[in-house]
Design an enzyme around this catalytic site. Structure first.
Site, mmCIF file in Angstrom:
data_model
loop_
_atom_site.group_PDB
_atom_site.id
_atom_site.type_symbol
_atom_site.label_atom_id
_atom_site.label_comp_id
_atom_site.label_asym_id
_atom_site.label_seq_id
_atom_site.Cartn_x
_atom_site.Cartn_y
_atom_site.Cartn_z
ATOM 1 N N HIS A 96 -8.561 -1.032 5.488
ATOM 2 C CA HIS A 96 -8.939 -2.288 6.132
ATOM 3 C C HIS A 96 -9.427 -3.263 5.059
ATOM 4 O O HIS A 96 -10.234 -2.890 4.198
ATOM 5 C CB HIS A 96 -10.035 -2.049 7.179
ATOM 6 C CG HIS A 96 -10.415 -3.302 7.902
ATOM 7 N ND1 HIS A 96 -9.638 -3.839 8.910
ATOM 8 C CD2 HIS A 96 -11.450 -4.162 7.722
ATOM 9 C CE1 HIS A 96 -10.191 -4.967 9.314
ATOM 10 N NE2 HIS A 96 -11.296 -5.186 8.615
ATOM 11 N N ILE A 119 -1.421 -0.905 17.998
ATOM 12 C CA ILE A 119 -2.572 -0.080 18.384
ATOM 13 C C ILE A 119 -2.044 1.184 19.076
ATOM 14 O O ILE A 119 -1.195 1.098 19.973
ATOM 15 C CB ILE A 119 -3.498 -0.854 19.365
ATOM 16 C CG1 ILE A 119 -3.924 -2.193 18.759
ATOM 17 C CG2 ILE A 119 -4.679 0.013 19.806
ATOM 18 C CD1 ILE A 119 -5.205 -2.216 17.986
ATOM 19 N N LEU A 120 -2.540 2.319 18.637
ATOM 20 C CA LEU A 120 -2.109 3.579 19.246
ATOM 21 C C LEU A 120 -3.233 4.146 20.109
ATOM 22 O O LEU A 120 -4.410 3.886 19.857
ATOM 23 C CB LEU A 120 -1.748 4.589 18.148
ATOM 24 C CG LEU A 120 -0.546 4.189 17.278
ATOM 25 C CD1 LEU A 120 -0.426 5.106 16.072
ATOM 26 C CD2 LEU A 120 0.746 4.191 18.082
ATOM 27 N N ASN A 132 0.838 -1.211 0.000
ATOM 28 C CA ASN A 132 0.000 0.000 0.000
ATOM 29 C C ASN A 132 0.868 1.254 0.000
ATOM 30 O O ASN A 132 0.547 2.238 -0.671
ATOM 31 C CB ASN A 132 -0.948 -0.008 1.198
ATOM 32 C CG ASN A 132 -2.137 -0.926 0.963
ATOM 33 O OD1 ASN A 132 -2.888 -0.728 0.017
ATOM 34 N ND2 ASN A 132 -2.295 -1.941 1.794
ATOM 35 N N MET A 153 0.520 -2.408 12.436
ATOM 36 C CA MET A 153 -0.031 -3.447 13.311
ATOM 37 C C MET A 153 -0.079 -3.080 14.794
ATOM 38 O O MET A 153 -0.554 -3.864 15.597
ATOM 39 C CB MET A 153 0.769 -4.751 13.147
ATOM 40 C CG MET A 153 0.732 -5.306 11.741
ATOM 41 S SD MET A 153 -0.924 -5.719 11.197
ATOM 42 C CE MET A 153 -0.967 -7.425 11.685
#
Ligand code: GRF
Length: 208
Positions: A109, A92-93, A14, A90
């Site tokens: 997604h 999580i923030l 991407n 990958m």
């Protein structure tokens, strides 16, 4: 020219689609920085080949989730980016990340949200779940991120048919090529041209 920071963890197909879209002139933009959560991500090699500066920011190097999120925020801010893209990132923030760049962070997604999304739906799990449910179409979604995992305003979706003999791997590959790598550059182009407005959880396109 829109300055874009891309967050990655893996292969970076991407990321490549965004770089190509900028270099070909399809998008009036430039990837100014790449942030990877892993030192092994092939995406870093892609950045290097295009002379794009990159940083590796790993969760394990920080004492708390907040400190990690802050490090990513600082790196994005330092890059001067006007748009942030999570392209297979990958980690999580925390919510501070969303609040730091409201309606300026896009995620891709690999399903048609609200199907097969949210916690636990990443990588091949998404496609395994789609096949297990027997859906006949699936696809990909580009959305702005908000505090809800995969719950932010939807920008573009693209669907493909599920084939009788699809495996999670074949489905993943087709979705990446036929959906993700098409709608992500398109969403970036619309953003760069100022054609997206967010009203609550709805995105309006001024070109439609
Ligand atoms: C893509 O399937 C994307 O939808 C998901 O992670 C994958 C990233 O692939 N979030 P790549 O690193 O862009 O090749």
């Amino acid at each position: 020219m829109l300055k874009i920071c891309v967050l990655v963890s893996g292969g970076g197909t991407n990321l490549q689609a965004i770089i190509d879209a900028c270099e070909s002139g399809y998008v009036d933009g430039k990837v100014c920085h790449v942030i990877s959560s892993s030192v092994k991500a092939y995406a870093l090699e892609r950045a290097k080949r295009h002379n794009i500066p990159s940083s590796v920011i790993r969760k394990k190097d920080y004492s708390s989730a907040d400190a990690y999120t802050q490090a990513v925020i600082d790196s994005v801010a330092e890059s001067g980016a006007e748009l942030v893209i999570m392209a297979g990132f990958m980690s999580i923030l925390g919510d501070q990340f969303v609040q730091a760049f409201p309606n300026r962070i896009m995620n891709i997604h690999p399903s048609l949200i609200p199907s097969f999304c949210g916690k636990g739906f990443y990588g091949l799990h998404v496609h395994e779940a789609a096949l297990a449910r027997g859906v006949k179409i699936t696809g990909a979604t580009v959305h702005f991120i908000n505090e809800v995992c995969d719950g932010g305003p939807i920008i573009i979706q693209k669907a493909i048919e599920v084939l009788q003999d699809d495996t999670p791997e074949s489905l993943q590959l087709r979705i990446m090529k036929e959906c993700e790598q098409k709608i992500l550059p398109e969403a970036v182009k619309l953003f760069a041209e100022g054609k997206l407005t967010v009203e609550g959880n709805i995105v309006r396109r001024s070109d439609r």
